[in-house]
Design a protein around this motif. Structure first.
Motif, PDB file in Angstrom:
ATOM      1  N   LEU A 143       3.905  -8.180 -11.412  1.00  0.00           N
ATOM      2  CA  LEU A 143       3.354  -6.985 -10.704  1.00  0.00           C
ATOM      3  C   LEU A 143       2.043  -6.574 -11.278  1.00  0.00           C
ATOM      4  O   LEU A 143       1.873  -6.445 -12.598  1.00  0.00           O
ATOM      5  CB  LEU A 143       4.459  -6.085 -10.770  1.00  0.00           C
ATOM      6  N   THR A 144       1.341  -6.273 -10.476  1.00  0.00           N
ATOM      7  CA  THR A 144      -0.293  -5.652 -10.761  1.00  0.00           C
ATOM      8  C   THR A 144      -0.418  -4.590  -9.854  1.00  0.00           C
ATOM      9  O   THR A 144      -0.289  -4.729  -8.705  1.00  0.00           O
ATOM     10  CB  THR A 144      -1.465  -6.743 -10.929  1.00  0.00           C
ATOM     11  N   GLN A 145      -1.028  -3.495 -10.250  1.00  0.00           N
ATOM     12  CA  GLN A 145      -1.284  -2.392  -9.541  1.00  0.00           C
ATOM     13  C   GLN A 145      -2.909  -2.099  -9.694  1.00  0.00           C
ATOM     14  O   GLN A 145      -3.585  -2.376 -10.673  1.00  0.00           O
ATOM     15  CB  GLN A 145      -0.399  -1.211  -9.524  1.00  0.00           C
ATOM     16  N   TYR A 146      -3.450  -1.574  -8.694  1.00  0.00           N
ATOM     17  CA  TYR A 146      -5.034  -1.554  -8.565  1.00  0.00           C
ATOM     18  C   TYR A 146      -5.332  -0.336  -7.342  1.00  0.00           C
ATOM     19  O   TYR A 146      -4.584  -0.068  -6.592  1.00  0.00           O
ATOM     20  CB  TYR A 146      -5.786  -2.793  -8.427  1.00  0.00           C
ATOM     21  N   GLY A 147      -6.537  -0.292  -7.529  1.00  0.00           N
ATOM     22  CA  GLY A 147      -7.139   0.625  -6.392  1.00  0.00           C
ATOM     23  C   GLY A 147      -6.351   2.173  -6.204  1.00  0.00           C
ATOM     24  O   GLY A 147      -6.156   2.705  -5.332  1.00  0.00           O
ATOM     25  N   GLU A 148      -5.880   2.321  -7.623  1.00  0.00           N
ATOM     26  CA  GLU A 148      -5.244   3.782  -7.693  1.00  0.00           C
ATOM     27  C   GLU A 148      -6.190   5.024  -7.629  1.00  0.00           C
ATOM     28  O   GLU A 148      -7.233   5.035  -8.283  1.00  0.00           O
ATOM     29  CB  GLU A 148      -4.526   3.638  -9.121  1.00  0.00           C
ATOM     30  N   LEU A 149      -5.663   5.933  -6.784  1.00  0.00           N
ATOM     31  CA  LEU A 149      -6.495   7.110  -6.467  1.00  0.00           C
ATOM     32  C   LEU A 149      -5.508   8.148  -6.518  1.00  0.00           C
ATOM     33  O   LEU A 149      -4.362   8.166  -5.929  1.00  0.00           O
ATOM     34  CB  LEU A 149      -7.379   6.869  -5.555  1.00  0.00           C
ATOM     35  N   ASN A 150      -5.756   9.336  -7.160  1.00  0.00           N
ATOM     36  CA  ASN A 150      -5.019  10.566  -7.008  1.00  0.00           C
ATOM     37  C   ASN A 150      -5.669  11.747  -7.252  1.00  0.00           C
ATOM     38  O   ASN A 150      -7.124  11.722  -7.461  1.00  0.00           O
ATOM     39  CB  ASN A 150      -4.067  10.703  -8.038  1.00  0.00           C
ATOM     40  N   THR A 151      -5.242  12.879  -6.515  1.00  0.00           N
ATOM     41  CA  THR A 151      -6.096  14.085  -6.351  1.00  0.00           C
ATOM     42  C   THR A 151      -5.932  14.971  -7.688  1.00  0.00           C
ATOM     43  O   THR A 151      -6.224  16.101  -7.665  1.00  0.00           O
ATOM     44  CB  THR A 151      -5.485  14.947  -5.156  1.00  0.00           C
ATOM     45  N   GLY A 152      -5.339  14.670  -8.652  1.00  0.00           N
ATOM     46  CA  GLY A 152      -5.014  15.319  -9.898  1.00  0.00           C
ATOM     47  C   GLY A 152      -4.201  14.737 -10.848  1.00  0.00           C
ATOM     48  O   GLY A 152      -5.030  13.897 -11.664  1.00  0.00           O
ATOM     49  N   SER A 153      -2.988  14.505 -10.763  1.00  0.00           N
ATOM     50  CA  SER A 153      -2.254  13.687 -11.868  1.00  0.00           C
ATOM     51  C   SER A 153      -1.733  12.729 -11.261  1.00  0.00           C
ATOM     52  O   SER A 153      -1.279  12.539  -9.712  1.00  0.00           O
ATOM     53  CB  SER A 153      -1.237  14.683 -12.554  1.00  0.00           C
ATOM     54  N   VAL A 154      -1.127  11.567 -12.170  1.00  0.00           N
ATOM     55  CA  VAL A 154      -0.179  10.444 -11.556  1.00  0.00           C
ATOM     56  C   VAL A 154       0.950  11.133 -10.815  1.00  0.00           C
ATOM     57  O   VAL A 154       1.643  11.923 -11.692  1.00  0.00           O
ATOM     58  CB  VAL A 154      -0.068   9.486 -12.641  1.00  0.00           C
ATOM     59  N   PHE A 172       1.016  -1.136  -0.052  1.00  0.00           N
ATOM     60  CA  PHE A 172      -0.003   0.090  -0.115  1.00  0.00           C
ATOM     61  C   PHE A 172       0.955   1.182  -0.170  1.00  0.00           C
ATOM     62  O   PHE A 172       1.704   1.346   0.787  1.00  0.00           O
ATOM     63  CB  PHE A 172      -0.944   0.017   1.141  1.00  0.00           C
ATOM     64  N   ILE A 173       0.833   1.905  -1.119  1.00  0.00           N
ATOM     65  CA  ILE A 173       1.926   3.092  -1.255  1.00  0.00           C
ATOM     66  C   ILE A 173       1.147   4.210  -1.374  1.00  0.00           C
ATOM     67  O   ILE A 173       0.046   4.736  -2.164  1.00  0.00           O
ATOM     68  CB  ILE A 173       2.825   2.814  -2.401  1.00  0.00           C
ATOM     69  N   GLN A 174       1.686   5.633  -0.624  1.00  0.00           N
ATOM     70  CA  GLN A 174       1.257   6.862  -0.556  1.00  0.00           C
ATOM     71  C   GLN A 174       2.460   7.738  -1.113  1.00  0.00           C
ATOM     72  O   GLN A 174       3.503   7.751  -0.802  1.00  0.00           O
ATOM     73  CB  GLN A 174       0.777   7.134   0.623  1.00  0.00           C
ATOM     74  N   LEU A 175       1.992   8.512  -2.149  1.00  0.00           N
ATOM     75  CA  LEU A 175       2.936   9.434  -2.841  1.00  0.00           C
ATOM     76  C   LEU A 175       2.335  10.974  -2.611  1.00  0.00           C
ATOM     77  O   LEU A 175       1.341  11.137  -2.627  1.00  0.00           O
ATOM     78  CB  LEU A 175       3.267   9.403  -4.442  1.00  0.00           C
ATOM     79  N   LYS A 176       3.221  11.777  -2.319  1.00  0.00           N
ATOM     80  CA  LYS A 176       2.942  13.240  -2.190  1.00  0.00           C
ATOM     81  C   LYS A 176       4.035  14.214  -2.768  1.00  0.00           C
ATOM     82  O   LYS A 176       5.150  13.982  -2.622  1.00  0.00           O
ATOM     83  CB  LYS A 176       2.856  13.562  -0.661  1.00  0.00           C
ATOM     84  N   SER A 177       3.394  15.132  -3.588  1.00  0.00           N
ATOM     85  CA  SER A 177       4.295  16.139  -4.123  1.00  0.00           C
ATOM     86  C   SER A 177       3.330  17.569  -3.875  1.00  0.00           C
ATOM     87  O   SER A 177       2.448  17.613  -4.730  1.00  0.00           O
ATOM     88  CB  SER A 177       4.673  15.957  -5.404  1.00  0.00           C
ATOM     89  N   GLY A 178       3.992  18.464  -3.081  1.00  0.00           N
ATOM     90  CA  GLY A 178       3.282  19.565  -2.997  1.00  0.00           C
ATOM     91  C   GLY A 178       1.902  19.368  -2.307  1.00  0.00           C
ATOM     92  O   GLY A 178       1.813  18.791  -1.510  1.00  0.00           O
ATOM     93  N   THR A 179       1.000  19.825  -3.123  1.00  0.00           N
ATOM     94  CA  THR A 179      -0.626  19.710  -2.404  1.00  0.00           C
ATOM     95  C   THR A 179      -1.164  18.505  -3.320  1.00  0.00           C
ATOM     96  O   THR A 179      -2.510  18.206  -3.259  1.00  0.00           O
ATOM     97  CB  THR A 179      -1.364  20.834  -2.629  1.00  0.00           C
ATOM     98  N   SER A 180      -0.544  17.473  -4.022  1.00  0.00           N
ATOM     99  CA  SER A 180      -0.806  16.374  -4.404  1.00  0.00           C
ATOM    100  C   SER A 180      -0.672  15.136  -4.099  1.00  0.00           C
ATOM    101  O   SER A 180       0.451  15.051  -3.555  1.00  0.00           O
ATOM    102  CB  SER A 180      -0.288  16.597  -6.335  1.00  0.00           C
ATOM    103  N   TYR A 181      -1.602  14.202  -4.171  1.00  0.00           N
ATOM    104  CA  TYR A 181      -1.378  13.090  -3.286  1.00  0.00           C
ATOM    105  C   TYR A 181      -1.868  11.703  -4.400  1.00  0.00           C
ATOM    106  O   TYR A 181      -2.523  12.240  -5.274  1.00  0.00           O
ATOM    107  CB  TYR A 181      -2.439  12.799  -2.216  1.00  0.00           C
TER     108      TYR A 181
END
Length: 88
Positions: free
Chosen positions: A42-53, A17-26
């Protein structure tokens, strides 16, 4: 950039379970990873972001280690992760 690694002889699979933050983007994502000693799947799923990848993920086996890599889309990106692993 390698964000995690583990020995192929110790663990066969992992869930991240990975969280990324850059400025005010998550950006959050879940990753399932499995190896057979030679290749990583590898497979990724459940992806969610507040704007861009904020990044892209890949994995390899090198010198008996499974490595999880992140290619961030921004130069300043904070990564937080949790991993659950299952033994060989």
């Amino acid at each position: 950039v390698s964000i995690d690694s583990f020995a192929t002889a110790t663990y066969r699979s992992a869930k991240y379970f990975i969280q990324l933050k850059s400025g005010t983007s998550y950006h959050i994502v879940e990753i399932n990873l499995l190896h057979d000693g030679a290749s990583v799947y590898l497979t990724q799923y459940g992806e969610l972001n507040t704007g861009s990848v904020l990044g892209y993920f890949d994995s390899t086996i090198t010198a008996g280690l499974v490595n999880l890599y992140l290619t961030p889309t921004n130069s300043v990106t904070v990564v937080k992760l949790s991993r659950t692993s299952i033994v060989v």
